[in-house]
Design a protein around this motif. Sequence first.
Motif, PDB file in Angstrom:
ATOM      1  N   HIS A 198      71.841 -25.927  -5.136  1.00  0.00           N
ATOM      2  CA  HIS A 198      73.255 -25.603  -4.950  1.00  0.00           C
ATOM      3  C   HIS A 198      73.297 -24.312  -4.126  1.00  0.00           C
ATOM      4  CE1 HIS A 198      74.195 -27.830  -8.970  1.00  0.00           C
ATOM      5  NE2 HIS A 198      74.034 -28.655  -7.957  1.00  0.00           N
ATOM      6  N   HIS A 199      73.638 -24.417  -2.846  1.00  0.00           N
ATOM      7  CA  HIS A 199      73.496 -23.303  -1.925  1.00  0.00           C
ATOM      8  C   HIS A 199      74.274 -22.064  -2.350  1.00  0.00           C
ATOM      9  CE1 HIS A 199      72.481 -26.397   1.491  1.00  0.00           C
ATOM     10  NE2 HIS A 199      71.574 -26.358   0.530  1.00  0.00           N
ATOM     11  N   ALA A 200      75.442 -22.229  -2.937  1.00  0.00           N
ATOM     12  CA  ALA A 200      76.285 -21.090  -3.308  1.00  0.00           C
ATOM     13  C   ALA A 200      76.040 -20.629  -4.743  1.00  0.00           C
ATOM     14  CB  ALA A 200      77.761 -21.456  -3.128  1.00  0.00           C
ATOM     15  N   SER A 201      75.068 -21.238  -5.386  1.00  0.00           N
ATOM     16  CA  SER A 201      74.876 -21.006  -6.815  1.00  0.00           C
ATOM     17  C   SER A 201      74.557 -19.558  -7.157  1.00  0.00           C
ATOM     18  CB  SER A 201      73.752 -21.910  -7.335  1.00  0.00           C
ATOM     19  OG  SER A 201      73.496 -21.658  -8.692  1.00  0.00           O
ATOM     20  N   TYR A 202      73.673 -18.940  -6.394  1.00  0.00           N
ATOM     21  CA  TYR A 202      73.260 -17.579  -6.742  1.00  0.00           C
ATOM     22  C   TYR A 202      74.441 -16.621  -6.676  1.00  0.00           C
ATOM     23  CZ  TYR A 202      70.133 -13.616  -7.356  1.00  0.00           C
ATOM     24  OH  TYR A 202      69.512 -12.491  -7.863  1.00  0.00           O
ATOM     25  N   VAL A 203      75.281 -16.758  -5.660  1.00  0.00           N
ATOM     26  CA  VAL A 203      76.435 -15.869  -5.503  1.00  0.00           C
ATOM     27  C   VAL A 203      77.392 -16.017  -6.683  1.00  0.00           C
ATOM     28  CG1 VAL A 203      78.460 -15.369  -4.093  1.00  0.00           C
ATOM     29  CG2 VAL A 203      76.271 -15.842  -2.993  1.00  0.00           C
ATOM     30  N   VAL A 204      77.678 -17.256  -7.071  1.00  0.00           N
ATOM     31  CA  VAL A 204      78.638 -17.504  -8.153  1.00  0.00           C
ATOM     32  C   VAL A 204      78.097 -17.017  -9.494  1.00  0.00           C
ATOM     33  CG1 VAL A 204      79.898 -19.292  -9.418  1.00  0.00           C
ATOM     34  CG2 VAL A 204      79.648 -19.469  -6.934  1.00  0.00           C
ATOM     35  N   ASN A 205      76.839 -17.319  -9.782  1.00  0.00           N
ATOM     36  CA  ASN A 205      76.264 -16.915 -11.065  1.00  0.00           C
ATOM     37  C   ASN A 205      76.011 -15.414 -11.126  1.00  0.00           C
ATOM     38  OD1 ASN A 205      75.449 -19.440 -12.881  1.00  0.00           O
ATOM     39  ND2 ASN A 205      75.192 -20.024 -10.743  1.00  0.00           N
ATOM     40  N   GLN A 206      75.711 -14.799  -9.996  1.00  0.00           N
ATOM     41  CA  GLN A 206      75.574 -13.346  -9.967  1.00  0.00           C
ATOM     42  C   GLN A 206      76.909 -12.685 -10.279  1.00  0.00           C
ATOM     43  OE1 GLN A 206      74.441 -11.661  -6.175  1.00  0.00           O
ATOM     44  NE2 GLN A 206      73.609  -9.806  -7.112  1.00  0.00           N
ATOM     45  N   ALA A 207      77.993 -13.237  -9.760  1.00  0.00           N
ATOM     46  CA  ALA A 207      79.320 -12.708 -10.053  1.00  0.00           C
ATOM     47  C   ALA A 207      79.631 -12.831 -11.547  1.00  0.00           C
ATOM     48  CB  ALA A 207      80.380 -13.440  -9.230  1.00  0.00           C
ATOM     49  N   ALA A 208      79.277 -13.982 -12.129  1.00  0.00           N
ATOM     50  CA  ALA A 208      79.518 -14.189 -13.561  1.00  0.00           C
ATOM     51  C   ALA A 208      78.741 -13.179 -14.398  1.00  0.00           C
ATOM     52  CB  ALA A 208      79.129 -15.613 -13.953  1.00  0.00           C
ATOM     53  N   LEU A 209      77.492 -12.941 -14.031  1.00  0.00           N
ATOM     54  CA  LEU A 209      76.678 -11.979 -14.763  1.00  0.00           C
ATOM     55  C   LEU A 209      77.200 -10.565 -14.575  1.00  0.00           C
ATOM     56  CD1 LEU A 209      74.190 -11.488 -16.515  1.00  0.00           C
ATOM     57  CD2 LEU A 209      72.824 -11.314 -14.414  1.00  0.00           C
ATOM     58  N   GLY A 210      77.621 -10.231 -13.365  1.00  0.00           N
ATOM     59  CA  GLY A 210      78.164  -8.907 -13.110  1.00  0.00           C
ATOM     60  C   GLY A 210      79.433  -8.644 -13.894  1.00  0.00           C
ATOM     61  N   LEU A 211      80.317  -9.627 -13.945  1.00  0.00           N
ATOM     62  CA  LEU A 211      81.567  -9.466 -14.692  1.00  0.00           C
ATOM     63  C   LEU A 211      81.307  -9.286 -16.181  1.00  0.00           C
ATOM     64  CD1 LEU A 211      83.672 -12.192 -12.846  1.00  0.00           C
ATOM     65  CD2 LEU A 211      84.161  -9.731 -12.849  1.00  0.00           C
ATOM     66  N   SER A 212      80.389 -10.072 -16.738  1.00  0.00           N
ATOM     67  CA  SER A 212      80.106  -9.976 -18.172  1.00  0.00           C
ATOM     68  C   SER A 212      79.321  -8.709 -18.501  1.00  0.00           C
ATOM     69  CB  SER A 212      79.335 -11.205 -18.647  1.00  0.00           C
ATOM     70  OG  SER A 212      78.097 -11.325 -17.964  1.00  0.00           O
ATOM     71  N   THR A 213      78.471  -8.267 -17.567  1.00  0.00           N
ATOM     72  CA  THR A 213      77.670  -7.068 -17.802  1.00  0.00           C
ATOM     73  C   THR A 213      78.524  -5.810 -17.798  1.00  0.00           C
ATOM     74  OG1 THR A 213      75.721  -8.088 -16.799  1.00  0.00           O
ATOM     75  CG2 THR A 213      75.724  -5.696 -16.956  1.00  0.00           C
ATOM     76  N   THR A 214      79.521  -5.777 -16.928  1.00  0.00           N
ATOM     77  CA  THR A 214      80.349  -4.585 -16.796  1.00  0.00           C
ATOM     78  C   THR A 214      81.560  -4.606 -17.720  1.00  0.00           C
ATOM     79  OG1 THR A 214      81.565  -5.603 -14.951  1.00  0.00           O
ATOM     80  CG2 THR A 214      79.655  -4.227 -14.407  1.00  0.00           C
ATOM     81  N   ALA A 215      81.702  -5.663 -18.516  1.00  0.00           N
ATOM     82  CA  ALA A 215      82.832  -5.729 -19.452  1.00  0.00           C
ATOM     83  C   ALA A 215      82.704  -4.608 -20.481  1.00  0.00           C
ATOM     84  CB  ALA A 215      82.861  -7.090 -20.144  1.00  0.00           C
ATOM     85  N   LYS A 216      83.681  -3.734 -20.547  1.00  0.00           N
ATOM     86  CA  LYS A 216      83.622  -2.584 -21.450  1.00  0.00           C
ATOM     87  C   LYS A 216      84.447  -2.830 -22.715  1.00  0.00           C
ATOM     88  CE  LYS A 216      82.864   0.656 -17.637  1.00  0.00           C
ATOM     89  NZ  LYS A 216      83.375   1.838 -16.908  1.00  0.00           N
ATOM     90  N   ASP A 217      85.725  -3.042 -22.530  1.00  0.00           N
ATOM     91  CA  ASP A 217      86.589  -3.239 -23.693  1.00  0.00           C
ATOM     92  C   ASP A 217      86.523  -4.671 -24.204  1.00  0.00           C
ATOM     93  OD1 ASP A 217      87.398  -0.595 -23.457  1.00  0.00           O
ATOM     94  OD2 ASP A 217      89.046  -1.114 -22.112  1.00  0.00           O
ATOM     95  N   ASP A 218      86.245  -5.592 -23.305  1.00  0.00           N
ATOM     96  CA  ASP A 218      86.230  -7.000 -23.685  1.00  0.00           C
ATOM     97  C   ASP A 218      84.820  -7.439 -24.061  1.00  0.00           C
ATOM     98  OD1 ASP A 218      88.941  -7.208 -23.089  1.00  0.00           O
ATOM     99  OD2 ASP A 218      88.513  -7.604 -20.970  1.00  0.00           O
ATOM    100  N   ASP A 219      84.740  -8.488 -24.845  1.00  0.00           N
ATOM    101  CA  ASP A 219      83.456  -9.054 -25.220  1.00  0.00           C
ATOM    102  C   ASP A 219      82.835  -9.721 -24.000  1.00  0.00           C
ATOM    103  OD1 ASP A 219      82.056 -11.792 -26.235  1.00  0.00           O
ATOM    104  OD2 ASP A 219      81.696 -10.151 -27.641  1.00  0.00           O
ATOM    105  N   PRO A 220      81.536  -9.453 -23.707  1.00  0.00           N
ATOM    106  CA  PRO A 220      80.891 -10.080 -22.541  1.00  0.00           C
ATOM    107  C   PRO A 220      80.963 -11.598 -22.562  1.00  0.00           C
ATOM    108  CG  PRO A 220      79.525  -8.304 -23.393  1.00  0.00           C
ATOM    109  CD  PRO A 220      80.642  -8.494 -24.381  1.00  0.00           C
TER     110      PRO A 220
END
Length: 263
Positions: free
Chosen positions: A125-147
């Motif tokens: 899936h050519h775009a897979s790394y970009v999409v999953n990296q975004a998902a990991l970044g959003l969950s990693t940087t979640a401060k007030d919300d549960d990852p």
Amino acid sequence: MWIMLGSSFPARQQLTVRWILAFCTFCILTVADLIAATSNNSTRRSRASVITPIPITFSTLAEGIILLEPPYGIPPSKIVRLDIYGELLCPDYRDFVTTVESRILEKYKHTNLLVLLHLFPLPYHHASYVVNQAALGLSTTAKDDDPGDTLRLFRNAVFPVQEIFGNEATMNKTTTEIMQVVGDIAASVGLSREVAMALDRDVDMKLRSTIKAAWERGVTGTPSLYLNSVPLYLAGTDRWTEGLLSDVIDACAMDSSNVVDFA
């Protein structure tokens, strides 16, 4: 006894008889060793077919994105761990989330089941790394919300539009253009566009480490499941169901002496 038996023959014949007897003895011992080895291998296979719960320590709880966490106070030795490898652009993983994972998370809430999600971009899936990296970044940087909640929010926004990230749909798009689409999706559900589009080195290295660990573990597709580090394989069917996975959890890991329910 065999030497005495051979002594009734002339000297040259005695030597021949002794060689024959020695060869026969060697053959008998070899066959006996083979029988013993076969028996031991059968025992090992029968033992390997039984999944035994493997206690984990709290130091391992940070691995992956926590989707379901046991209540505070449960001893680490009582925790049962389910690792799920998923990919946001994989239709099979999307179907697994909607028909199995969401129901498992609800069914085993307030028990000693720990569920961790590991993002595993599939290379075809050519775009897979970009999409999953975004998902990991959003969950990693979640401060007030549960990852886990942040991950589910973004994931549920990606699933309905997986086709816009398909290989044919993105073959003429640059990485920057794909990242802009990812940012739009994140913003549409109230998440940070900037974080979704960021090329954060720490997030990138964490995703790479996850991929390499998955390869070492033998993961080749999604969804892939591990119960207390034991890989779960389907037999006789090509899709997991809630009932099938529940049976495996209950029968192989959720021993009645280990279950702790705080509901």
